[in-house]
Write a protein that holds these residues in place. Structure first.
Motif, PDB file in Angstrom:
ATOM      1  N   LEU A  68       3.860  11.093  -0.636  1.00 15.62           N
ATOM      2  CA  LEU A  68       3.770   9.798   0.037  1.00 15.62           C
ATOM      3  C   LEU A  68       3.653  10.002   1.541  1.00 15.62           C
ATOM      4  N   ASP A  69       2.575   9.503   2.093  1.00 15.71           N
ATOM      5  CA  ASP A  69       2.279   9.674   3.507  1.00 15.71           C
ATOM      6  C   ASP A  69       2.885   8.545   4.326  1.00 15.71           C
ATOM      7  N   ARG A  70       2.608   7.318   3.898  1.00 13.72           N
ATOM      8  CA  ARG A  70       3.168   6.158   4.570  1.00 13.72           C
ATOM      9  C   ARG A  70       3.065   4.948   3.649  1.00 13.72           C
ATOM     10  N   GLU A  71       3.764   3.900   4.031  1.00 11.61           N
ATOM     11  CA  GLU A  71       3.744   2.638   3.294  1.00 11.61           C
ATOM     12  C   GLU A  71       3.266   1.542   4.234  1.00 11.61           C
ATOM     13  N   GLN A  72       2.438   0.657   3.710  1.00 12.01           N
ATOM     14  CA  GLN A  72       1.977  -0.483   4.493  1.00 12.01           C
ATOM     15  C   GLN A  72       2.098  -1.755   3.652  1.00 12.01           C
ATOM     16  N   GLN A  73       2.167  -2.883   4.349  1.00 10.55           N
ATOM     17  CA  GLN A  73       2.138  -4.181   3.686  1.00 10.55           C
ATOM     18  C   GLN A  73       1.104  -5.048   4.397  1.00 10.55           C
ATOM     19  N   PHE A  97      -0.702  -2.392  -4.645  1.00 12.52           N
ATOM     20  CA  PHE A  97      -0.024  -3.191  -5.667  1.00 12.52           C
ATOM     21  C   PHE A  97       0.082  -4.630  -5.186  1.00 12.52           C
ATOM     22  N   THR A  98      -0.323  -5.559  -6.031  1.00 14.45           N
ATOM     23  CA  THR A  98      -0.270  -6.965  -5.641  1.00 14.45           C
ATOM     24  C   THR A  98       1.138  -7.513  -5.813  1.00 14.45           C
ATOM     25  N   ASP A  99       1.469  -8.462  -5.000  1.00 16.05           N
ATOM     26  CA  ASP A  99       2.765  -9.132  -5.080  1.00 16.05           C
ATOM     27  C   ASP A  99       2.833  -9.928  -6.389  1.00 16.05           C
ATOM     28  N   PRO A 100       3.815  -9.640  -7.254  1.00 13.95           N
ATOM     29  CA  PRO A 100       3.893 -10.399  -8.512  1.00 13.95           C
ATOM     30  C   PRO A 100       4.137 -11.888  -8.306  1.00 13.95           C
ATOM     31  N   GLN A 101       4.593 -12.258  -7.110  1.00 10.80           N
ATOM     32  CA  GLN A 101       4.784 -13.673  -6.789  1.00 10.80           C
ATOM     33  C   GLN A 101       3.570 -14.251  -6.077  1.00 10.80           C
ATOM     34  N   GLY A 102       2.469 -13.498  -6.072  1.00  9.92           N
ATOM     35  CA  GLY A 102       1.262 -13.981  -5.420  1.00  9.92           C
ATOM     36  C   GLY A 102       0.814 -15.322  -5.976  1.00  9.92           C
ATOM     37  N   ARG A 103       0.206 -16.119  -5.128  1.00 14.49           N
ATOM     38  CA  ARG A 103      -0.207 -17.474  -5.507  1.00 14.49           C
ATOM     39  C   ARG A 103      -1.689 -17.486  -5.874  1.00 14.49           C
ATOM     40  N   HIS A 104      -2.006 -18.160  -6.972  1.00 13.69           N
ATOM     41  CA  HIS A 104      -3.389 -18.312  -7.435  1.00 13.69           C
ATOM     42  C   HIS A 104      -3.614 -19.789  -7.752  1.00 13.69           C
ATOM     43  N   ASN A 105      -4.653 -20.368  -7.174  1.00 19.95           N
ATOM     44  CA  ASN A 105      -4.950 -21.786  -7.396  1.00 19.95           C
ATOM     45  C   ASN A 105      -3.728 -22.664  -7.117  1.00 19.95           C
ATOM     46  N   PHE A 118       0.836  -1.189   0.000  1.00 19.71           N
ATOM     47  CA  PHE A 118       0.000   0.000   0.000  1.00 19.71           C
ATOM     48  C   PHE A 118       0.874   1.243   0.000  1.00 19.71           C
ATOM     49  N   ALA A 119       0.583   2.171  -0.900  1.00 20.68           N
ATOM     50  CA  ALA A 119       1.157   3.514  -0.849  1.00 20.68           C
ATOM     51  C   ALA A 119       0.026   4.459  -0.479  1.00 20.68           C
ATOM     52  N   LEU A 120       0.092   5.042   0.712  1.00 17.96           N
ATOM     53  CA  LEU A 120      -0.925   5.969   1.193  1.00 17.96           C
ATOM     54  C   LEU A 120      -0.423   7.380   0.917  1.00 17.96           C
ATOM     55  N   ILE A 121      -1.219   8.155   0.192  1.00 20.22           N
ATOM     56  CA  ILE A 121      -0.724   9.398  -0.391  1.00 20.22           C
ATOM     57  C   ILE A 121      -1.563  10.589   0.028  1.00 20.22           C
ATOM     58  N   ASP A 122      -0.882  11.607   0.535  1.00 22.60           N
ATOM     59  CA  ASP A 122      -1.493  12.910   0.799  1.00 22.60           C
ATOM     60  C   ASP A 122      -1.425  13.706  -0.496  1.00 22.60           C
ATOM     61  N   PRO A 128     -14.059   1.030   7.848  1.00 22.66           N
ATOM     62  CA  PRO A 128     -12.832   1.417   7.136  1.00 22.66           C
ATOM     63  C   PRO A 128     -11.701   0.434   7.425  1.00 22.66           C
ATOM     64  N   LEU A 129     -10.884   0.176   6.416  1.00 22.88           N
ATOM     65  CA  LEU A 129      -9.687  -0.636   6.589  1.00 22.88           C
ATOM     66  C   LEU A 129      -8.584   0.268   7.119  1.00 22.88           C
ATOM     67  N   SER A 130      -8.009  -0.097   8.217  1.00 18.87           N
ATOM     68  CA  SER A 130      -7.108   0.735   9.012  1.00 18.87           C
ATOM     69  C   SER A 130      -6.231   1.680   8.195  1.00 18.87           C
ATOM     70  N   ALA A 131      -6.411   2.993   8.413  1.00 21.06           N
ATOM     71  CA  ALA A 131      -5.572   4.073   7.872  1.00 21.06           C
ATOM     72  C   ALA A 131      -5.615   4.204   6.358  1.00 21.06           C
ATOM     73  N   THR A 132      -6.426   3.392   5.682  1.00 24.55           N
ATOM     74  CA  THR A 132      -6.503   3.469   4.228  1.00 24.55           C
ATOM     75  C   THR A 132      -7.774   4.214   3.818  1.00 24.55           C
ATOM     76  N   ASP A 133      -7.947   4.372   2.507  1.00 29.75           N
ATOM     77  CA  ASP A 133      -9.146   5.008   1.964  1.00 29.75           C
ATOM     78  C   ASP A 133     -10.198   3.985   1.556  1.00 29.75           C
ATOM     79  N   LEU A 134      -9.999   2.741   1.940  1.00 27.97           N
ATOM     80  CA  LEU A 134     -10.900   1.639   1.607  1.00 27.97           C
ATOM     81  C   LEU A 134     -11.826   1.302   2.762  1.00 27.97           C
ATOM     82  N   LEU A 135     -13.033   0.880   2.439  1.00 26.80           N
ATOM     83  CA  LEU A 135     -13.873   0.186   3.401  1.00 26.80           C
ATOM     84  C   LEU A 135     -13.659  -1.315   3.204  1.00 26.80           C
ATOM     85  N   ASN A 136     -13.958  -2.100   4.222  1.00 31.97           N
ATOM     86  CA  ASN A 136     -13.711  -3.542   4.129  1.00 31.97           C
ATOM     87  C   ASN A 136     -14.496  -4.203   3.005  1.00 31.97           C
ATOM     88  N   ASP A 137     -15.631  -3.639   2.605  1.00 27.39           N
ATOM     89  CA  ASP A 137     -16.420  -4.263   1.541  1.00 27.39           C
ATOM     90  C   ASP A 137     -16.016  -3.769   0.159  1.00 27.39           C
TER      91      ASP A 137
END
Length: 419
Positions: free
Chosen positions: A156-161, A392-400, A147-151, A237-246
């Motif tokens: 750049l405000d902060r970075e999260q993983q 940004f999703t991890d390019p090494q993310g696992r699917h199926n 996550f890149a959280l941006i003002d 809200p999802l902690s400190a982000t601009d997203l809601l959980n849904d």
């Protein structure tokens, strides 16, 4: 509102003027920007009027907030042939309970193989296809997402993983994943991994096939215990982000939890289905980790990527009274077996535009060798407080991936999933 360099403006304006002078389609690679949007709106791309392809909210993002769109040729999105076969096998079985809005008799694949764009009532079918169909993957694990959280004024405000995992226990292509009792629709886990002061924060959510409110569990790091939360946390809200959980990956709620769904119609827009953005998580931290974001120019959140003409279904969703959003306007890809949710508009209680969510996809190969759409990155832009969250999703993310187990997505698994 936000200024570009004189050289950039000259080059981009020249692209627009060249297209005007030739009277032909704008060439592939042309960048639409605030500098040339008036000229570009008089042109066509792939035979379609650019003025008809750009949504009003996209135009506002271009003119006021510096969004740029690089035009790319449209191409088909590959899908898993097993998804098509499973959907056709069970076509006509699934239905929506007219009293409760609950999906019933769903046996696998996409719940609804056919959508009538002229029928407003089919809006809930579009939402059910997105939520319950395994078009994205049966099971996935992003460990982590970045996550890149941006003002919008400062940068750049902060970075999260965060670690995100999902396990489809109902409707999956692989029958081995099915819940033996047929009660659980899916498991999801969202856990913070960085920074260290919030490491371990997160939840496990269990959604049910009868559409009851979900079970939500949190890990309390200070006491090393799992605690059950209110089921209403699904829309918090999802902690400190601009997203809601849904809103993770576009939408993440059982459609029956909403007051109503309306299919408004069908149209063409510009969207990102074959993203060229590549993310390398091994590169540094902070600004160095996000070279694709224009962090040097306000509002510091824009990413240049490839936009192509896509036909979409327009759905208006109305949450219940207690939700923070009064309504959502959603644009789902009309390609039947890839109902990607490209663009969303969220309106506040005064019915004023509050936030935009832009999900961008790319073609990817899954661990089981099949191909399908995966998320490249997601941008959520709060236009009222001028803040954004880019994921940004991890390019090494696992699917199926092989040997996926439901027990890895239960509350008891939270402590070990943090690693």
């Amino acid at each position: 509102m936000f200024k570009k360099s004189a050289l950039a403006i000259s080059v981009l304006a020249l692209c627009g003027l060249t297209a005007t002078a030739t009277g032909q389609d704008a060439p592939v690679g042309t960048v639409i920007s605030a500098a040339n949007i008036d000229q570009m709106k008089t042109q066509t791309f792939e035979g379609k009027a650019i003025s008809d392809l750009i949504l009003p909210t996209q135009e506002r993002m271009i003119r006021e907030f510096g969004l740029q769109m690089r035009l790319q040729t449209a191409s088909e999105v590959q899908v898993d042939p097993r998804l098509i076969a499973l959907t056709e096998q069970h076509a006509g079985k699934a239905s929506i309970n007219s009293q409760t809005g609950v999906l019933e008799n769903f046996a696998g694949g996409l719940p609804f193989a056919s959508i009538d764009a002229s029928n407003p009532a089919d809006g809930v079918k579009v939402a059910q296809n997105f939520m319950r169909g395994p078009w994205y993957a049966d099971v996935l694990d992003y460990n982590p997402m970045y996550f890149a959280l941006i003002d919008g004024r400062k940068g750049l405000d902060r970075e999260q993983q965060w670690r995100f995992g999902r396990y489809m226990a109902d409707g999956a292509i692989d029958p081995a994943l099915a819940d033996p009792k047929g009660q659980i629709a899916k498991y999801e886990v969202v856990l913070n991994k960085y920074p260290n002061d919030t490491r371990g924060l997160g939840v496990v959510t269990i959604q049910y096939t009868d559409a009851r409110l979900p079970d939500v569990y949190a890990y309390i790091r200070s006491v090393r215990r799992v605690r059950r939360l209110s089921s209403n946390a699904w829309a918090d809200p999802l902690s400190a982000t601009d997203l809601l959980n849904d809103e993770s990956f576009g939408m993440n709620a059982d459609p029956s939890w909403y007051k109503g769904w309306k299919l408004v119609g069908k149209r063409w827009i510009l969207a990102i289905a074959h993203s060229s953005v590549r993310f390398d998580p091994s590169v540094g931290s902070g600004e160095a980790r996000f070279p694709m974001i224009d962090l040097q120019q306000a509002p510091h959140w824009n990413v240049l990527d490839d936009w192509e003409p896509r036909e979409v279904l327009i759905v208006e969703a109305t949450p219940n009274q207690g939700h923070l959003v009064s309504r959502k306007v959603q644009y789902y890809d009309a390609q039947t077996y890839a109902p990607m949710l490209h663009w969303q508009e969220f309106y506040d209680k005064k019915n004023e535009l509050w936030r935009i969510e832009n999900c961008n996809y790319r073609q990817g190969q899954r661990d089981d060798g099949t191909n399908g759409p995966t998320v490249s990155f997601v941008g959520v832009y709060d236009l009222q407080r001028l803040h954004a969250s880019l994921v940004f999703t991890d390019p090494q993310g696992r699917h199926n991936y092989p040997n996926a187990k439901a027990s890895d997505f239960t509350p008891d698994a939270i402590p070990r999933l943090i690693n």
